[in-house]
Design a protein around this motif. Structure first.
Motif, mmCIF file in Angstrom:
data_model
loop_
_atom_site.group_PDB
_atom_site.id
_atom_site.type_symbol
_atom_site.label_atom_id
_atom_site.label_comp_id
_atom_site.label_asym_id
_atom_site.label_seq_id
_atom_site.Cartn_x
_atom_site.Cartn_y
_atom_site.Cartn_z
ATOM 1 N N LYS A 33 58.523 28.725 65.280
ATOM 2 C CA LYS A 33 58.422 29.400 66.565
ATOM 3 C C LYS A 33 59.025 30.801 66.516
ATOM 4 N N GLU A 34 59.836 31.059 65.492
ATOM 5 C CA GLU A 34 60.464 32.374 65.416
ATOM 6 C C GLU A 34 59.456 33.389 64.867
ATOM 7 N N ASP A 35 59.513 34.587 65.348
ATOM 8 C CA ASP A 35 58.718 35.634 64.727
ATOM 9 C C ASP A 35 59.401 35.997 63.422
ATOM 10 N N GLY A 62 70.128 42.284 69.766
ATOM 11 C CA GLY A 62 69.407 41.682 70.891
ATOM 12 C C GLY A 62 68.039 41.255 70.425
ATOM 13 N N TYR A 63 67.513 40.171 70.983
ATOM 14 C CA TYR A 63 66.155 39.752 70.632
ATOM 15 C C TYR A 63 65.148 40.725 71.243
ATOM 16 N N LEU A 64 65.503 41.223 72.410
ATOM 17 C CA LEU A 64 64.656 42.191 73.107
ATOM 18 C C LEU A 64 65.452 43.482 73.226
ATOM 19 N N GLU A 66 65.957 45.560 75.495
ATOM 20 C CA GLU A 66 66.696 45.869 76.716
ATOM 21 C C GLU A 66 67.919 44.978 76.936
ATOM 22 N N LYS A 67 68.080 43.958 76.066
ATOM 23 C CA LYS A 67 69.197 43.059 76.334
ATOM 24 C C LYS A 67 69.977 42.735 75.059
ATOM 25 N N LEU A 68 71.205 43.242 74.991
ATOM 26 C CA LEU A 68 72.061 42.931 73.846
ATOM 27 C C LEU A 68 72.603 41.514 73.998
ATOM 28 N N ILE A 69 72.509 40.753 72.931
ATOM 29 C CA ILE A 69 73.009 39.372 72.959
ATOM 30 C C ILE A 69 74.373 39.293 72.259
ATOM 31 N N LEU A 70 74.517 40.037 71.166
ATOM 32 C CA LEU A 70 75.826 40.120 70.507
ATOM 33 C C LEU A 70 76.336 41.548 70.628
ATOM 34 N N GLY A 87 82.153 28.412 72.650
ATOM 35 C CA GLY A 87 81.803 29.213 73.817
ATOM 36 C C GLY A 87 80.689 28.535 74.578
ATOM 37 N N PRO A 88 80.472 28.987 75.816
ATOM 38 C CA PRO A 88 79.459 28.335 76.643
ATOM 39 C C PRO A 88 78.058 28.484 76.074
ATOM 40 N N SER A 89 77.166 27.641 76.556
ATOM 41 C CA SER A 89 75.771 27.688 76.159
ATOM 42 C C SER A 89 75.215 29.089 76.414
ATOM 43 N N GLY A 90 74.531 29.642 75.417
ATOM 44 C CA GLY A 90 73.941 30.967 75.572
ATOM 45 C C GLY A 90 74.886 32.107 75.220
ATOM 46 N N SER A 91 76.080 31.792 74.736
ATOM 47 C CA SER A 91 77.053 32.856 74.445
ATOM 48 C C SER A 91 76.764 33.583 73.128
ATOM 49 N N GLY A 92 75.882 33.000 72.291
ATOM 50 C CA GLY A 92 75.487 33.715 71.077
ATOM 51 C C GLY A 92 75.898 33.056 69.774
ATOM 52 N N LYS A 93 76.377 31.825 69.831
ATOM 53 C CA LYS A 93 76.854 31.137 68.624
ATOM 54 C C LYS A 93 75.737 30.983 67.587
ATOM 55 N N SER A 94 74.609 30.420 68.026
ATOM 56 C CA SER A 94 73.511 30.202 67.072
ATOM 57 C C SER A 94 72.921 31.517 66.601
ATOM 58 N N THR A 95 72.991 32.533 67.441
ATOM 59 C CA THR A 95 72.463 33.842 67.042
ATOM 60 C C THR A 95 73.232 34.375 65.829
ATOM 61 N N ILE A 96 74.528 34.164 65.806
ATOM 62 C CA ILE A 96 75.343 34.597 64.660
ATOM 63 C C ILE A 96 74.851 33.917 63.388
ATOM 64 N N ILE A 97 74.581 32.619 63.498
ATOM 65 C CA ILE A 97 74.086 31.851 62.357
ATOM 66 C C ILE A 97 72.714 32.372 61.911
ATOM 67 N N ARG A 98 71.831 32.627 62.880
ATOM 68 C CA ARG A 98 70.483 33.120 62.536
ATOM 69 C C ARG A 98 70.551 34.474 61.844
ATOM 70 N N LEU A 99 71.497 35.308 62.272
ATOM 71 C CA LEU A 99 71.611 36.634 61.651
ATOM 72 C C LEU A 99 72.112 36.511 60.224
ATOM 73 N N PHE A 103 67.236 35.783 59.791
ATOM 74 C CA PHE A 103 65.985 35.602 60.508
ATOM 75 C C PHE A 103 65.675 36.848 61.329
ATOM 76 N N TYR A 104 66.706 37.624 61.584
ATOM 77 C CA TYR A 104 66.556 38.903 62.282
ATOM 78 C C TYR A 104 67.481 39.902 61.608
ATOM 79 N N ASP A 105 67.169 41.166 61.761
ATOM 80 C CA ASP A 105 68.080 42.196 61.275
ATOM 81 C C ASP A 105 68.950 42.699 62.423
ATOM 82 N N ALA A 246 80.742 24.743 67.037
ATOM 83 C CA ALA A 246 81.447 23.538 67.479
ATOM 84 C C ALA A 246 81.156 23.216 68.929
ATOM 85 N N HIS A 247 80.894 21.973 69.195
ATOM 86 C CA HIS A 247 80.722 21.526 70.581
ATOM 87 C C HIS A 247 81.879 20.654 71.023
ATOM 88 N N ARG A 248 82.485 19.964 70.057
ATOM 89 C CA ARG A 248 83.651 19.164 70.403
ATOM 90 C C ARG A 248 84.873 19.792 69.751
HETATM 91 P P1 ATP Z 1 73.978 26.805 72.784
HETATM 92 O O1 ATP Z 1 75.391 26.341 72.746
HETATM 93 O O2 ATP Z 1 73.291 26.400 74.061
HETATM 94 O O3 ATP Z 1 73.171 26.457 71.572
HETATM 95 P P2 ATP Z 1 74.391 29.548 71.849
HETATM 96 O O4 ATP Z 1 75.757 30.040 72.134
HETATM 97 O O5 ATP Z 1 74.110 29.067 70.479
HETATM 98 O O6 ATP Z 1 74.002 28.421 72.913
HETATM 99 P P3 ATP Z 1 72.225 31.408 71.400
HETATM 100 O O7 ATP Z 1 71.216 30.388 71.006
HETATM 101 O O8 ATP Z 1 72.821 32.231 70.336
HETATM 102 O O9 ATP Z 1 73.392 30.727 72.253
HETATM 103 O O10 ATP Z 1 71.544 32.319 72.497
HETATM 104 C C1 ATP Z 1 72.170 33.482 73.026
HETATM 105 C C2 ATP Z 1 71.255 34.134 74.032
HETATM 106 O O11 ATP Z 1 70.099 34.638 73.372
HETATM 107 C C3 ATP Z 1 70.743 33.221 75.140
HETATM 108 O O12 ATP Z 1 70.807 33.940 76.333
HETATM 109 C C4 ATP Z 1 69.319 32.944 74.760
HETATM 110 O O13 ATP Z 1 68.535 32.754 75.904
HETATM 111 C C5 ATP Z 1 68.912 34.203 74.018
HETATM 112 N N1 ATP Z 1 67.890 33.914 72.990
HETATM 113 C C6 ATP Z 1 67.997 33.005 71.989
HETATM 114 N N2 ATP Z 1 66.899 33.040 71.191
HETATM 115 C C7 ATP Z 1 66.075 33.987 71.709
HETATM 116 C C8 ATP Z 1 64.783 34.504 71.334
HETATM 117 N N3 ATP Z 1 64.140 34.044 70.261
HETATM 118 N N4 ATP Z 1 64.255 35.464 72.112
HETATM 119 C C9 ATP Z 1 64.906 35.952 73.185
HETATM 120 N N5 ATP Z 1 66.128 35.526 73.590
HETATM 121 C C10 ATP Z 1 66.710 34.549 72.865
#
Ligand code: ATP
Length: 306
Positions: A33-35, A62-64, A66-70, A87-99, A103-105, A246-248
């Motif tokens: 699903k990732e580009d 940022g994925y887009l 207009e919006k910085l994620i990290l 950190g809370p859901s959406g805070s960017g944890k998985s994004t760090i791993i993907r970088l 998977f993205y530059d 980490a979740h727990r």
């Molecule tokens: P969780 O604990 O729920 O897994 P997370 O901390 O790992 O959350 P990320 O998955 O890093 O969070 O997502 C961070 C932000 O980036 C979220 O707001 C998410 O909606 C956005 N995001 C994630 N993947 C994409 C994508 N492919 N395109 C656009 N925005 C994305």
């Protein structure tokens, strides 16, 4: 010629990425699903990973556009150490791993592994230096032996058994009808969440990477299973550079550093005791988790006595 070369090459690396990393990444990134935006730099060579030091320097992304994620994320994981991302859901944890998996530059800043900017090396070589244990492991419709062997296709049967022992699943496999030849997956024997996680650990032990990424399961396993898995995970992570999403919080008390993310920024950092002492975000997350666990225990006790 140049115009033709670029798309073909792009397709080639995309295809190889799917073939080689599909199972490694599994649900964690959902590669299909990732580009695939990233291509190897012209003339890129393989990365050389000896110690497995990971560095993020002022990384913004940022994925887009207009919006910085990290935002300006900086940290170092020294060779063999463990860092935890919370950190809370959406805070960017998985994004760090993907970088880190490239998977993205990154937009600004850089990511170094053993001093090499990951933009300058081949993606294949980068990804083969990193092991991943995802939240939910997908199994092939194939034997349990093949499913473990996938970590290193040249492994011998003795290697596979050793890895299965390390992941504490060998004895379990011997109870299956055809032992290591038992068919698993959707069309075979269905394994439990804990067993699938052990398969992922065994694969990683076979792959023997210097760097391990661990995406902790959100769905709680029962406490005994969890404790046993924790031992296998500890064995796998010993002497390897480890990044845990980490979740727990109970599983990361001993992490060398904990990074607390909120809206893509590191808000707090340090060891568990230090963060508890700060009485900030982490401390309140910790209290919440304790409350939850206490409620869980008392409801279990109630249901046992009634
Ligand atoms: P969780 O604990 O729920 O897994 P997370 O901390 O790992 O959350 P990320 O998955 O890093 O969070 O997502 C961070 C932000 O980036 C979220 O707001 C998410 O909606 C956005 N995001 C994630 N993947 C994409 C994508 N492919 N395109 C656009 N925005 C994305």
């Amino acid at each position: 010629i140049v115009q033709l070369y670029v798309p073909l090459n792009w397709f080639g690396s995309y295809y190889r990425a799917i073939q080689k990393n599909f199972v490694d990444m599994e649900n964690m990134f959902d590669l299909l699903k990732e580009d695939q935006e990233v291509i190897d730099a012209p003339g890129a060579g393989p990365i050389v990973v000896k110690r497995g030091t990971v560095e993020f320097n002022n990384v913004s992304f940022g994925y887009l556009p207009e919006k910085l994620i990290l935002k300006n994320v900086t940290f170092t994981v020294p060779s063999g150490k463990t860092i935890a991302l919370v950190g809370p859901s959406g805070s960017g944890k998985s994004t760090i791993i993907r970088l880190l998996f490239r998977f993205y530059d990154v937009e600004t800043g850089n990511i170094l592994v053993d001093g090499q900017n990951i933009k300058t090396v081949t993606q294949d070589s980068l990804r083969s230096a990193i092991g991943v244990v995802p939240q939910d492991t997908v199994l092939f419709n194939n034997s349990i032996r093949y499913n473990i062997k996938y970590g290193r296709l040249t492994a011998t049967d003795a290697d596979i058994i050793e890895a299965a022992r390390g992941a504490d699943i060998h004895d379990k496999i011997l109870t299956f009808v055809d032992a290591y030849d038992t068919q698993v997956g959707e069309r075979g024997l269905r394994l439990s969440g804990g067993e699938k996680q052990r398969v992922a650990i065994a694969r990683t032990l076979l792959k023997a990477p210097q760097i391990v990424l661990l995406d902790e399961a959100t769905s709680a396993l029962d406490t005994q299973t969890e404790r046993n898995i924790q031992e296998s995970l500890n064995r796998m992570c010993a002497n390897r550079t480890t990044i845990i999403v980490a979740h727990r919080l109970s599983t990361i008390i001993h992490a060398d550093e904990i990074l607390v993310l909120q809206d893509g920024e590191i808000m707090e950092r340090g060891k568990h005791e230090h963060l508890i002492g700060q009485d900030g975000i982490y401390a309140s997350m910790w209290r919440q988790q304790l409350d939850k666990d206490t409620n869980l225990i008392s409801s279990l006790e109630n249901s046992a006595t009634h």
